[in-house]
Motif scaffolding. Sequence first.
Motif, PDB file in Angstrom:
ATOM      1  N   ALA A 163       0.851  -1.184   0.000  1.00  0.00           N
ATOM      2  CA  ALA A 163       0.000   0.000   0.000  1.00  0.00           C
ATOM      3  C   ALA A 163       0.884   1.230   0.000  1.00  0.00           C
ATOM      4  CB  ALA A 163      -0.918  -0.001   1.213  1.00  0.00           C
ATOM      5  N   GLU A 164       0.640   2.140  -0.922  1.00  0.00           N
ATOM      6  CA  GLU A 164       1.403   3.375  -0.983  1.00  0.00           C
ATOM      7  C   GLU A 164       1.062   4.266   0.210  1.00  0.00           C
ATOM      8  OE1 GLU A 164       3.798   4.440  -2.559  1.00  0.00           O
ATOM      9  OE2 GLU A 164       3.906   3.538  -4.542  1.00  0.00           O
ATOM     10  N   ASN A 165       2.002   5.118   0.561  1.00  0.00           N
ATOM     11  CA  ASN A 165       1.781   6.122   1.595  1.00  0.00           C
ATOM     12  C   ASN A 165       2.135   7.472   0.993  1.00  0.00           C
ATOM     13  OD1 ASN A 165       1.270   7.413   3.997  1.00  0.00           O
ATOM     14  ND2 ASN A 165       3.251   6.898   4.908  1.00  0.00           N
ATOM     15  N   PRO A 166       1.241   8.015   0.151  1.00  0.00           N
ATOM     16  CA  PRO A 166       1.591   9.210  -0.626  1.00  0.00           C
ATOM     17  C   PRO A 166       1.777  10.442   0.242  1.00  0.00           C
ATOM     18  CG  PRO A 166      -0.736   8.706  -0.851  1.00  0.00           C
ATOM     19  CD  PRO A 166      -0.129   7.560  -0.094  1.00  0.00           C
ATOM     20  N   ASP A 167       2.824  11.193  -0.044  1.00  0.00           N
ATOM     21  CA  ASP A 167       3.078  12.431   0.682  1.00  0.00           C
ATOM     22  C   ASP A 167       1.976  13.444   0.399  1.00  0.00           C
ATOM     23  OD1 ASP A 167       5.431  11.403   1.662  1.00  0.00           O
ATOM     24  OD2 ASP A 167       6.656  12.248   0.042  1.00  0.00           O
ATOM     25  N   GLY A 168       1.493  14.071   1.456  1.00  0.00           N
ATOM     26  CA  GLY A 168       0.512  15.139   1.298  1.00  0.00           C
ATOM     27  C   GLY A 168      -0.857  14.679   0.876  1.00  0.00           C
ATOM     28  N   ALA A 169      -1.136  13.370   0.977  1.00  0.00           N
ATOM     29  CA  ALA A 169      -2.431  12.865   0.510  1.00  0.00           C
ATOM     30  C   ALA A 169      -3.370  12.532   1.658  1.00  0.00           C
ATOM     31  CB  ALA A 169      -2.227  11.626  -0.361  1.00  0.00           C
ATOM     32  N   GLY A 170      -3.058  13.017   2.859  1.00  0.00           N
ATOM     33  CA  GLY A 170      -3.930  12.743   3.988  1.00  0.00           C
ATOM     34  C   GLY A 170      -3.866  11.280   4.371  1.00  0.00           C
ATOM     35  N   THR A 171      -4.963  10.753   4.874  1.00  0.00           N
ATOM     36  CA  THR A 171      -5.033   9.353   5.262  1.00  0.00           C
ATOM     37  C   THR A 171      -5.523   8.528   4.088  1.00  0.00           C
ATOM     38  OG1 THR A 171      -5.490   9.970   7.546  1.00  0.00           O
ATOM     39  CG2 THR A 171      -6.030   7.729   6.892  1.00  0.00           C
ATOM     40  N   PHE A 172      -4.677   7.657   3.605  1.00  0.00           N
ATOM     41  CA  PHE A 172      -4.997   6.806   2.464  1.00  0.00           C
ATOM     42  C   PHE A 172      -5.981   5.739   2.921  1.00  0.00           C
ATOM     43  CE2 PHE A 172      -3.174   3.536  -0.651  1.00  0.00           C
ATOM     44  CZ  PHE A 172      -3.937   4.020  -1.697  1.00  0.00           C
ATOM     45  N   ASN A 173      -7.081   5.550   2.190  1.00  0.00           N
ATOM     46  CA  ASN A 173      -8.146   4.696   2.702  1.00  0.00           C
ATOM     47  C   ASN A 173      -8.004   3.234   2.307  1.00  0.00           C
ATOM     48  OD1 ASN A 173      -8.862   5.184  -0.004  1.00  0.00           O
ATOM     49  ND2 ASN A 173     -11.023   4.849   0.437  1.00  0.00           N
ATOM     50  N   HIS A 174      -6.785   2.725   2.323  1.00  0.00           N
ATOM     51  CA  HIS A 174      -6.530   1.292   2.191  1.00  0.00           C
ATOM     52  C   HIS A 174      -6.938   0.590   3.483  1.00  0.00           C
ATOM     53  CE1 HIS A 174      -4.388  -2.430   1.335  1.00  0.00           C
ATOM     54  NE2 HIS A 174      -3.697  -2.285   2.454  1.00  0.00           N
ATOM     55  N   ASN A 175      -7.537  -0.593   3.350  1.00  0.00           N
ATOM     56  CA  ASN A 175      -8.013  -1.355   4.508  1.00  0.00           C
ATOM     57  C   ASN A 175      -9.027  -0.537   5.304  1.00  0.00           C
ATOM     58  OD1 ASN A 175      -8.285  -3.495   6.294  1.00  0.00           O
ATOM     59  ND2 ASN A 175      -6.495  -2.901   7.517  1.00  0.00           N
ATOM     60  N   CYS A 176      -9.984  -0.001   4.577  1.00  0.00           N
ATOM     61  CA  CYS A 176     -11.013   0.872   5.147  1.00  0.00           C
ATOM     62  C   CYS A 176     -12.370   0.192   5.005  1.00  0.00           C
ATOM     63  CB  CYS A 176     -11.004   2.198   4.388  1.00  0.00           C
ATOM     64  SG  CYS A 176     -12.292   3.362   4.848  1.00  0.00           S
ATOM     65  N   VAL A 177     -13.193   0.249   6.047  1.00  0.00           N
ATOM     66  CA  VAL A 177     -14.550  -0.272   5.966  1.00  0.00           C
ATOM     67  C   VAL A 177     -15.487   0.884   5.641  1.00  0.00           C
ATOM     68  CG1 VAL A 177     -14.888  -0.076   8.474  1.00  0.00           C
ATOM     69  CG2 VAL A 177     -16.380  -1.567   7.129  1.00  0.00           C
ATOM     70  N   GLN A 178     -16.413   0.641   4.724  1.00  0.00           N
ATOM     71  CA  GLN A 178     -17.369   1.678   4.368  1.00  0.00           C
ATOM     72  C   GLN A 178     -18.769   1.073   4.290  1.00  0.00           C
ATOM     73  OE1 GLN A 178     -15.580   3.139   0.731  1.00  0.00           O
ATOM     74  NE2 GLN A 178     -16.689   1.665  -0.526  1.00  0.00           N
ATOM     75  N   ALA A 179     -19.748   1.854   4.700  1.00  0.00           N
ATOM     76  CA  ALA A 179     -21.145   1.430   4.669  1.00  0.00           C
ATOM     77  C   ALA A 179     -21.949   2.511   3.963  1.00  0.00           C
ATOM     78  CB  ALA A 179     -21.674   1.213   6.083  1.00  0.00           C
ATOM     79  N   VAL A 180     -22.700   2.109   2.932  1.00  0.00           N
ATOM     80  CA  VAL A 180     -23.448   3.064   2.118  1.00  0.00           C
ATOM     81  C   VAL A 180     -24.872   2.555   1.942  1.00  0.00           C
ATOM     82  CG1 VAL A 180     -23.538   4.341  -0.054  1.00  0.00           C
ATOM     83  CG2 VAL A 180     -21.319   3.642   0.883  1.00  0.00           C
ATOM     84  N   GLY A 181     -25.854   3.403   2.251  1.00  0.00           N
ATOM     85  CA  GLY A 181     -27.256   3.044   2.140  1.00  0.00           C
ATOM     86  C   GLY A 181     -27.815   3.300   0.752  1.00  0.00           C
ATOM     87  N   LYS A 182     -29.015   2.767   0.519  1.00  0.00           N
ATOM     88  CA  LYS A 182     -29.609   2.814  -0.818  1.00  0.00           C
ATOM     89  C   LYS A 182     -29.935   4.226  -1.279  1.00  0.00           C
ATOM     90  CE  LYS A 182     -34.355   1.990   0.810  1.00  0.00           C
ATOM     91  NZ  LYS A 182     -35.547   1.117   0.673  1.00  0.00           N
ATOM     92  N   ASP A 183     -30.158   5.154  -0.349  1.00  0.00           N
ATOM     93  CA  ASP A 183     -30.502   6.525  -0.725  1.00  0.00           C
ATOM     94  C   ASP A 183     -29.323   7.484  -0.591  1.00  0.00           C
ATOM     95  OD1 ASP A 183     -33.184   5.821  -1.236  1.00  0.00           O
ATOM     96  OD2 ASP A 183     -33.671   5.987   0.899  1.00  0.00           O
ATOM     97  N   GLU A 184     -28.129   6.951  -0.361  1.00  0.00           N
ATOM     98  CA  GLU A 184     -26.970   7.813  -0.132  1.00  0.00           C
ATOM     99  C   GLU A 184     -26.106   8.005  -1.369  1.00  0.00           C
ATOM    100  OE1 GLU A 184     -26.054   7.283   4.590  1.00  0.00           O
ATOM    101  OE2 GLU A 184     -25.305   5.707   3.258  1.00  0.00           O
ATOM    102  N   CYS A 185     -26.291   7.175  -2.388  1.00  0.00           N
ATOM    103  CA  CYS A 185     -25.462   7.302  -3.579  1.00  0.00           C
ATOM    104  C   CYS A 185     -26.045   6.469  -4.708  1.00  0.00           C
ATOM    105  CB  CYS A 185     -24.029   6.835  -3.282  1.00  0.00           C
ATOM    106  SG  CYS A 185     -22.830   7.292  -4.559  1.00  0.00           S
ATOM    107  N   GLU A 186     -25.674   6.836  -5.928  1.00  0.00           N
ATOM    108  CA  GLU A 186     -25.993   6.075  -7.121  1.00  0.00           C
ATOM    109  C   GLU A 186     -24.678   5.522  -7.677  1.00  0.00           C
ATOM    110  OE1 GLU A 186     -24.273   9.663  -7.869  1.00  0.00           O
ATOM    111  OE2 GLU A 186     -26.268   9.509  -6.931  1.00  0.00           O
ATOM    112  N   PRO A 187     -24.718   4.595  -8.622  1.00  0.00           N
ATOM    113  CA  PRO A 187     -23.463   4.138  -9.225  1.00  0.00           C
ATOM    114  C   PRO A 187     -22.674   5.308  -9.812  1.00  0.00           C
ATOM    115  CG  PRO A 187     -25.256   2.675  -9.832  1.00  0.00           C
ATOM    116  CD  PRO A 187     -25.889   3.846  -9.133  1.00  0.00           C
ATOM    117  N   ARG A 188     -21.365   5.315  -9.583  1.00  0.00           N
ATOM    118  CA  ARG A 188     -20.487   6.374 -10.078  1.00  0.00           C
ATOM    119  C   ARG A 188     -19.267   5.739 -10.740  1.00  0.00           C
ATOM    120  NH1 ARG A 188     -20.078  10.514  -4.922  1.00  0.00           N
ATOM    121  NH2 ARG A 188     -22.291  11.088  -4.783  1.00  0.00           N
ATOM    122  N   PRO A 189     -19.324   5.472 -12.023  1.00  0.00           N
ATOM    123  CA  PRO A 189     -18.160   4.882 -12.691  1.00  0.00           C
ATOM    124  C   PRO A 189     -16.919   5.754 -12.530  1.00  0.00           C
ATOM    125  CG  PRO A 189     -20.103   4.727 -14.078  1.00  0.00           C
ATOM    126  CD  PRO A 189     -20.479   5.613 -12.926  1.00  0.00           C
TER     127      PRO A 189
END
Length: 238
Positions: free
Chosen positions: A103-129
């Motif tokens: 996993a890269e640790n890019p300079d100045g890129a904040g916290t890289f979201n590798h190994n991150c858990v995310q939860a998204v509900g049906k009304d919170e987003c649509e598909p975003r290619p």
Amino acid sequence: MSFNPPQTPFRPPARPAARPAGLPVLPYRKPTKGRDYWVIDDVLPNIDEVRARCLAKDDWVQGAPVNPEPWPGQRAMPALEPGELARVERLVRKATGAPRIWAENPDGAGTFNHNCVQAVGKDECEPRPHTDSRSLCRYAAVLYLSPDTPKDCGTSFYRQNLPGGRLGGNQVLAPHNNLVDALGTRFVPPDSFTEDIRVPHRYNRLLLYSANLMHSATGYWGTTLEDKRMTAVFFWMA
């Protein structure tokens, strides 16, 4: 703590927009299982324990629509403990043939979201290619952590939908870094992409794929943390 994802999602514009003239046509590579993406089932023997630990987290960070963030739902880190992550990475190396991943640790890129858990509900987003950043990862993966999410809320690969019904490409190659770079714009009409390949959701399934392919969650599900589409996401160089 900030979360800067290694992808630049496309948001459909708030009102209909004219298709940009001369939008570049990307190269196309048919997503092929075993070459461009890999599906690995029954990844973790303690998947129920992993899910329970994620549900019990008290450090979730809220994205859209609660906060004005480019990413939806809520996130927390880490998703997996070191031993669990090591098991996943062994499977990734075996599938891809890569002798080393990291996993890269890019300079100045904040916290890289590798190994991150995310939860998204049906009304919170649509598909975003989108594609993931070529400067930050060669491979990306998603581990499905919600047992009751419908199979149609997995992950899809997309390609361009061009005027006149023509189909375009699905890859970002050098010198471009991500889809925004390759197309030269962040805002495109919502019919600019069409689904190409769909991988169904399945609890404890790892979908691993080449990060420069256009992809998105097929759909989201649920309204509470317990029933939202929950995943762990990973990004590796090789």
